[in-house]
Design a protein around this motif. Sequence first.
Motif, PDB file in Angstrom:
ATOM      1  N   CYS A   1       6.929   4.048  -2.471  1.00 15.37           N
ATOM      2  CA  CYS A   1       6.088   3.142  -1.688  1.00 15.37           C
ATOM      3  C   CYS A   1       5.691   3.768  -0.341  1.00 15.37           C
ATOM      4  O   CYS A   1       6.521   4.342   0.354  1.00 15.37           O
ATOM      5  CB  CYS A   1       6.879   1.855  -1.446  1.00 15.37           C
ATOM      6  N   SER A   2       4.409   3.644   0.003  1.00 15.27           N
ATOM      7  CA  SER A   2       3.932   4.217   1.273  1.00 15.27           C
ATOM      8  C   SER A   2       4.236   3.261   2.419  1.00 15.27           C
ATOM      9  O   SER A   2       4.646   2.123   2.201  1.00 15.27           O
ATOM     10  CB  SER A   2       2.431   4.438   1.196  1.00 15.27           C
ATOM     11  N   ILE A   3       3.996   3.738   3.647  1.00 13.48           N
ATOM     12  CA  ILE A   3       4.199   2.864   4.804  1.00 13.48           C
ATOM     13  C   ILE A   3       3.294   1.649   4.675  1.00 13.48           C
ATOM     14  O   ILE A   3       3.722   0.513   4.884  1.00 13.48           O
ATOM     15  CB  ILE A   3       3.874   3.595   6.115  1.00 13.48           C
ATOM     16  N   ALA A   4       2.007   1.905   4.311  1.00 12.45           N
ATOM     17  CA  ALA A   4       1.063   0.799   4.206  1.00 12.45           C
ATOM     18  C   ALA A   4       1.522  -0.195   3.137  1.00 12.45           C
ATOM     19  O   ALA A   4       1.392  -1.402   3.305  1.00 12.45           O
ATOM     20  CB  ALA A   4      -0.326   1.326   3.881  1.00 12.45           C
ATOM     21  N   GLY A   5       2.103   0.330   2.060  1.00 12.59           N
ATOM     22  CA  GLY A   5       2.578  -0.554   1.002  1.00 12.59           C
ATOM     23  C   GLY A   5       3.749  -1.407   1.467  1.00 12.59           C
ATOM     24  O   GLY A   5       3.929  -2.535   1.025  1.00 12.59           O
ATOM     25  N   LEU A   6       4.526  -0.861   2.370  1.00 10.03           N
ATOM     26  CA  LEU A   6       5.722  -1.555   2.831  1.00 10.03           C
ATOM     27  C   LEU A   6       5.412  -2.531   3.969  1.00 10.03           C
ATOM     28  O   LEU A   6       5.839  -3.677   3.950  1.00 10.03           O
ATOM     29  CB  LEU A   6       6.750  -0.520   3.296  1.00 10.03           C
TER      30      LEU A   6
END
Lengths: 494, 294
Positions: free
Chosen positions: A269-274
């Motif tokens: 999971c990316s930062i944006a996803g998190l």
Amino acid sequence: MQATVMTATLHGVEAMPVEVQADVANGLPSFTIVGLPDAALQESRDRVRSALRAAGYEFPSCRVLVNLAPALLRKHGTGFDLPIALAVLTATRQLPEERIEGTVVVGELGLDGSVRPVHGLLAFALAARRFGMSLLGPHELADAADAAGGVSCRPLAHLREITAEAGGRPPQKRAPARSPVRVPDLADVAGQPTARRALEIAAAGGHNLLMVGPPGSGKTMLAQRMPGILPPLTSDERLETALVYSVSGLDERTILEGVRPFRSPHHSCSIAGLVGGGSPVRPGEMSLAHNGVLYLDEIPQFAPSALQALRGPMEEGTVALVRAEGRFVFPARFTLIASMNPCPCGFAGDRQRPCSCTGPTIARYMARIGGPLFDRMDLVVRVDRPDPSAIVAIDRGEPTAEVRERVIAARQHAHATRGCLSSRLSGAALLDACQLDHGASRLLEQAARVHHLSGRGITRALRTARTIADLQAAERVSEEHLLEALSFRLQETA
Amino acid sequence: MSSSIRTEVRRGDALYPAQLLRLERPPEVLYCIGDPSLLVPGLAVVGSRRQTPYGSQCCALLAGWASRHGVAIISGAAVGCDQSAHRAALESGGRTVAVLGCGADVDYPPSARGLLEDLRQDHLVVSELPWGTPPARWTFPERNRIIAGLAAALLVVEASVPSGTFSTADHALQAGTEVLAVPGSILSPQSRGTNQLIRDGASVIADLDDLAVCLARCGLLSTAEQDVQTHARDPSTDAERALAAGPMLLEDLAAHLGVPVQEAAHAVARLELEGAVRRGMDGRYAFVAGLGGR
């Protein structure tokens, strides 16, 4: 001739009001949309044209201009199809103006004129309630209006129903053809007394929990049972969380039934996803876990930057993102459950398999998730692979319902005596709440010295001890409570 | 006392330790940083890099005691047992020598940097490899041979089989250095090597008396110095007795004692605070004889 229809566009979890203004004038036939529409919205012209024809209306063969006001606000999505169609119908006198007065209209159109749902219907319903207007849109919008409460909705299955006599046909209820929500039960977990206890304490006090154990020890299984032992969502919490689900295009019905969310993003999971992001800006997993549980399995595998991004929101309970389109604030008050192996090979301390790691490699592995995040883990619990005989044994563990009763009682005790859960306490307020007696304070001093506890470490031990006392409805934190809290510490790595 | 002085001691020099000549291939040059007069026969203390709480406690107890009685402690500065031995010597105010598998001026392993700095200041760091030589796989067995050669007695605290520690014991036997071994649980992989050494004839070190007798036999200790003090604490509760036999997970301990896990957790947490029990890196609890913290 001109006409105006009210609708809204999503900005984060909020629906911002937008006026759809249609101007039909003489000139070469054309159909233009202005007012910062995105690509999906530009395509709306073709859908509207076909849908109007399919529904038996006439699309004017002259110059049609649609403006989306305020023109400065960027607009996204396909929910503008229905408002644009109705604006064109009103401007060409095919639809009486009264039909759409005081109404927020939203919905996507199929080429056959069918009215389809879009993301974030709950946000539209809440917006309509805020503006004191009624709603017009797909059938799913009526469900959202029910959930929001205090707002009326006229559902449409097909565009042509708009000119049918109002109330002529009773709106069909969507069949709730869904089995009741099943949350996994703790009774399925064999053995694991320590981990069960840690889960119960974490649920009772809203503490973050780190589970350390070899693969196959049941860490994920335990975490999945956390939402079940938490008290059901209150009505306010339901709406807050369902709203995030709705604008993310996820099914919010289980949330509206009161089941706490459980989110377990994969470690890629990316930062944006998190934390949220993208264009248009959407809430991340952290906000989807609002009022529920965020489970990070194999936490050392997550990108360090993504883990560090968790820290601020964990303190504040909200995520604030600043982008070109403006500032977005998403709710993010969740309980973090993380899991990891005890060492790179995964088997340190396992009953059956030997571990092949050396001290330094284990220390490096443990260091990967970083001190600041460790500091926010009130409880660390060792989870081991259960004895095979315990799995085969017929006697099942204590069921979720019984644990939940204790958790609810402990939370009530906490709220009655000091108005908040112990995980939100710190400093003087925490010490006041604990009311340590002489023996317990001496024990704490000794523990701080022997275990090299930092200030944060002491705070964590006290918070946990306070919750353990709450579970017994005890007024003061005793030595026993403190000793148990100390056993949920991170293992030494030196 | 010297501080970080570099000396190259050649074979034939007055400072060259005679005991090294017992080796098949004695080193030609010893590159030393620190006090070269420490190149006297001493007690080598070696053990597993993956040490258990039992191992670190034995190291602290035995190396500390020998050091207090004026015996130089020789080891390899490796992670685990070696570093525990050096630290025990430093804490008891004794002298200690680190033999490295890289140049004596190279900090390896990195975690030993602070320790090596201390040793170069007031003690001795030695290597047969020229200044600046980086560590390599084959340099460590060679280093082990020098440890075995320098020492009058080699104490093996913990060793798995096969292991580098085990190879040190082989070199010691070839050089005629007496091998001492600390017995351990037959269930612990880290004690398999030491138990095997005992079966093969190494001297058993079951208490400080044993150590004193062996050190006297090797000429490291005059018999007059054998004032042996007993352990600070013997296991007194059921929990301590169970953990003294071998490290255990909390849930296994509770099952063994037949009490709820919470009760066992209370007992163990209290014993931890008293310094009688420690939780190892693998999450298991071990009895550590109440000798105090790390």
